[in-house]
Scaffold this motif. Structure first.
Motif, PDB file in Angstrom:
ATOM      1  N   SER A   1      30.182  36.206  17.873  1.00  0.00           N
ATOM      2  CA  SER A   1      31.108  36.029  16.757  1.00  0.00           C
ATOM      3  C   SER A   1      31.631  34.597  16.729  1.00  0.00           C
ATOM      4  CB  SER A   1      32.277  37.014  16.888  1.00  0.00           C
ATOM      5  OG  SER A   1      33.030  37.053  15.686  1.00  0.00           O
ATOM      6  N   ASP A   2      32.139  34.186  15.570  1.00  0.00           N
ATOM      7  CA  ASP A   2      32.895  32.935  15.439  1.00  0.00           C
ATOM      8  C   ASP A   2      32.213  31.718  16.064  1.00  0.00           C
ATOM      9  OD1 ASP A   2      35.699  33.782  14.160  1.00  0.00           O
ATOM     10  OD2 ASP A   2      35.025  35.369  15.506  1.00  0.00           O
ATOM     11  N   VAL A   3      31.062  31.386  15.497  1.00  0.00           N
ATOM     12  CA  VAL A   3      30.317  30.196  15.956  1.00  0.00           C
ATOM     13  C   VAL A   3      30.962  28.919  15.400  1.00  0.00           C
ATOM     14  CG1 VAL A   3      28.093  28.998  15.762  1.00  0.00           C
ATOM     15  CG2 VAL A   3      28.159  31.439  16.307  1.00  0.00           C
ATOM     16  N   HIS A   4      31.432  28.992  14.172  1.00  0.00           N
ATOM     17  CA  HIS A   4      32.195  27.898  13.563  1.00  0.00           C
ATOM     18  C   HIS A   4      31.521  26.525  13.639  1.00  0.00           C
ATOM     19  CE1 HIS A   4      35.704  29.995  12.137  1.00  0.00           C
ATOM     20  NE2 HIS A   4      35.801  30.649  13.267  1.00  0.00           N
ATOM     21  N   GLY A   5      30.252  26.503  13.287  1.00  0.00           N
ATOM     22  CA  GLY A   5      29.558  25.215  13.164  1.00  0.00           C
ATOM     23  C   GLY A   5      29.408  24.441  14.460  1.00  0.00           C
TER      24      GLY A   5
ATOM     25  N   GLY B   1      30.385  37.259  12.237  1.00  0.00           N
ATOM     26  CA  GLY B   1      30.964  36.422  11.190  1.00  0.00           C
ATOM     27  C   GLY B   1      31.628  35.140  11.654  1.00  0.00           C
ATOM     28  N   ASP B   2      31.894  34.276  10.671  1.00  0.00           N
ATOM     29  CA  ASP B   2      32.372  32.904  10.866  1.00  0.00           C
ATOM     30  C   ASP B   2      31.299  32.029  11.530  1.00  0.00           C
ATOM     31  OD1 ASP B   2      34.682  33.278   9.485  1.00  0.00           O
ATOM     32  OD2 ASP B   2      36.043  33.021  11.190  1.00  0.00           O
ATOM     33  N   ALA B   3      30.207  31.868  10.800  1.00  0.00           N
ATOM     34  CA  ALA B   3      29.176  30.912  11.215  1.00  0.00           C
ATOM     35  C   ALA B   3      29.693  29.492  11.005  1.00  0.00           C
ATOM     36  CB  ALA B   3      27.904  31.131  10.392  1.00  0.00           C
TER      37      ALA B   3
ATOM     38  N   ASN C   1      35.882  35.359   7.352  1.00  0.00           N
ATOM     39  CA  ASN C   1      36.691  34.778   6.279  1.00  0.00           C
ATOM     40  C   ASN C   1      36.264  33.345   5.950  1.00  0.00           C
ATOM     41  OD1 ASN C   1      37.744  34.416   8.917  1.00  0.00           O
ATOM     42  ND2 ASN C   1      39.723  33.760   8.141  1.00  0.00           N
ATOM     43  N   HIS C   2      35.831  32.578   6.966  1.00  0.00           N
ATOM     44  CA  HIS C   2      35.384  31.206   6.689  1.00  0.00           C
ATOM     45  C   HIS C   2      34.051  31.208   5.932  1.00  0.00           C
ATOM     46  CE1 HIS C   2      38.291  28.824   9.200  1.00  0.00           C
ATOM     47  NE2 HIS C   2      38.559  30.062   9.592  1.00  0.00           N
ATOM     48  N   ASP C   3      33.181  32.174   6.237  1.00  0.00           N
ATOM     49  CA  ASP C   3      31.894  32.272   5.518  1.00  0.00           C
ATOM     50  C   ASP C   3      32.143  32.564   4.038  1.00  0.00           C
ATOM     51  OD1 ASP C   3      30.571  32.029   8.001  1.00  0.00           O
ATOM     52  OD2 ASP C   3      30.762  34.190   8.335  1.00  0.00           O
TER      53      ASP C   3
ATOM     54  N   PHE D   1      32.980  44.832  12.728  1.00  0.00           N
ATOM     55  CA  PHE D   1      33.812  44.176  11.710  1.00  0.00           C
ATOM     56  C   PHE D   1      34.077  42.742  12.161  1.00  0.00           C
ATOM     57  CE2 PHE D   1      35.042  48.645  11.956  1.00  0.00           C
ATOM     58  CZ  PHE D   1      34.953  49.061  10.636  1.00  0.00           C
ATOM     59  N   HIS D   2      34.403  41.869  11.202  1.00  0.00           N
ATOM     60  CA  HIS D   2      34.893  40.552  11.616  1.00  0.00           C
ATOM     61  C   HIS D   2      36.367  40.658  12.015  1.00  0.00           C
ATOM     62  CE1 HIS D   2      35.270  36.278  12.020  1.00  0.00           C
ATOM     63  NE2 HIS D   2      36.306  36.276  11.216  1.00  0.00           N
ATOM     64  N   ALA D   3      37.177  41.269  11.155  1.00  0.00           N
ATOM     65  CA  ALA D   3      38.623  41.312  11.379  1.00  0.00           C
ATOM     66  C   ALA D   3      39.038  42.671  11.944  1.00  0.00           C
ATOM     67  CB  ALA D   3      39.361  40.973  10.093  1.00  0.00           C
TER      68      ALA D   3
ATOM     69  N   GLY E   1      35.777  40.370  15.915  1.00  0.00           N
ATOM     70  CA  GLY E   1      35.954  38.967  16.308  1.00  0.00           C
ATOM     71  C   GLY E   1      37.258  38.469  15.697  1.00  0.00           C
ATOM     72  N   HIS E   2      37.218  37.312  15.037  1.00  0.00           N
ATOM     73  CA  HIS E   2      38.288  36.788  14.175  1.00  0.00           C
ATOM     74  C   HIS E   2      39.427  36.084  14.926  1.00  0.00           C
ATOM     75  CE1 HIS E   2      40.430  36.224  10.483  1.00  0.00           C
ATOM     76  NE2 HIS E   2      41.273  37.217  10.616  1.00  0.00           N
ATOM     77  N   SER E   3      40.007  36.690  15.964  1.00  0.00           N
ATOM     78  CA  SER E   3      41.134  36.034  16.646  1.00  0.00           C
ATOM     79  C   SER E   3      40.647  35.016  17.674  1.00  0.00           C
ATOM     80  CB  SER E   3      42.018  37.064  17.346  1.00  0.00           C
ATOM     81  OG  SER E   3      41.350  37.568  18.485  1.00  0.00           O
ATOM     82  N   HIS E   4      39.351  35.081  18.022  1.00  0.00           N
ATOM     83  CA  HIS E   4      38.756  34.195  19.034  1.00  0.00           C
ATOM     84  C   HIS E   4      39.273  34.496  20.440  1.00  0.00           C
ATOM     85  CE1 HIS E   4      37.725  30.845  15.870  1.00  0.00           C
ATOM     86  NE2 HIS E   4      37.691  32.053  15.340  1.00  0.00           N
ATOM     87  N   ARG E   5      39.891  35.656  20.624  1.00  0.00           N
ATOM     88  CA  ARG E   5      40.425  36.023  21.945  1.00  0.00           C
ATOM     89  C   ARG E   5      39.802  37.329  22.420  1.00  0.00           C
ATOM     90  NH1 ARG E   5      46.838  34.944  21.037  1.00  0.00           N
ATOM     91  NH2 ARG E   5      46.600  32.845  20.221  1.00  0.00           N
TER      92      ARG E   5
HETATM   93 FE   LIG Z   1      36.985  32.559  13.201  1.00  0.00          FE
END
Ligand SMILES: [Fe+2]
Length: 242
Positions: A7-11, A35-37, A62-64, A114-116, A148-152
């Protein structure tokens, strides 16, 4: 079967490549992306292209959706919003179309992704507090959800209608009669005080989950963020895991 759940690769291409290397040893049967590529990192286009080839399926963050105009970015903080607008200019038509096609959730038997949160995933709620966790369990469709989503990284368990418990986030053997919500952390921007990329491995036969941490070249990712002219905080936070 063994699942790898990212999850949450964020570029963050460096972090993603390090996880790819780790996956070669893990040899999962399926790879899911929560989610959040894109957003924050300097190489969103490259990360989407890799994830498209790598994963068996993916869902939207959400960023995607923000990058392709499918969610309101006014709710993002100003820096995150600036990164979304920066990202928007740098995605190919093909990868924009890919992001637009991503669903908000997936289900495989009794396992949901889910993402969130399971409750209204399109609202991008965070799951930090016990009341939020109780709410999430009320909407949990089966016995297990990955988020994912919270990154924690986080492992929450609920036996019957008892109070939700937080377990150590590194590892768990799933018990019958107990339902779980597991946050697999973030590949590209961990926020639990550790800079290593995080992702989850779940064996649905043995009913065991393990959080993996993979060191990567944080400095190279930071340098690219600064060179791209993105906010310096996006670079600084990577080495501190915040
Ligand atoms: Fe994220």
């Amino acid at each position: 079967m063994k699942w790898a759940i990212l999850s949450d690769v964020h570029g963050n291409l460096e972090a993603l490549q390090a996880v790819l290397q780790d996956l070669r040893a893990e040899k999962p049967g399926k790879i899911a992306f929560l989610g959040d590529a894109v957003g924050y990192g300097a190489e969103p286009e490259e990360c989407i292209s890799i994830l498209r080839d790598l994963t068996d399926w993916a869902i939207a963050g959400n960023h995607d959706y923000g990058a392709v105009g499918l969610t309101d970015i006014e709710v993002f903080n100003p820096q995150a919003r600036s990164a979304i607008l920066w990202t928007r200019e740098r995605l190919s038509e093909e990868n924009q179309a890919y992001l637009r096609r991503l669903p908000l959730s997936r289900h495989d038997g009794g396992t949901a992704f889910f993402h969130a949160t399971p409750n209204q995933p399109e609202e991008w709620y965070y799951l930090f507090t016990f009341p939020e966790a109780e709410e999430a369990f009320l909407s949990l469709p089966g016995d297990l959800a990955f988020i994912g989503h919270s990154h924690r990284p986080l492992i929450l368990a609920q036996e019957g209608t008892r109070e939700v418990e937080a377990c150590p986030p590194e590892e768990v053997g799933l018990k019958p009669g107990v339902r779980y919500i597991i946050n697999v952390g973030s590949v590209g921007q961990p926020r639990d005080g550790r800079p290593e990329a995080a992702y989850g491995i779940y064996d649905d036969g043995e009913k065991r989950y393990l959080l993996k941490r993979v060191p990567y070249d944080v400095q190279a990712a930071q340098k690219k963020i600064l060179q791209a002219g993105l906010p310096a905080f996006f670079a600084q936070r990577l080495s501190r895991g915040i």
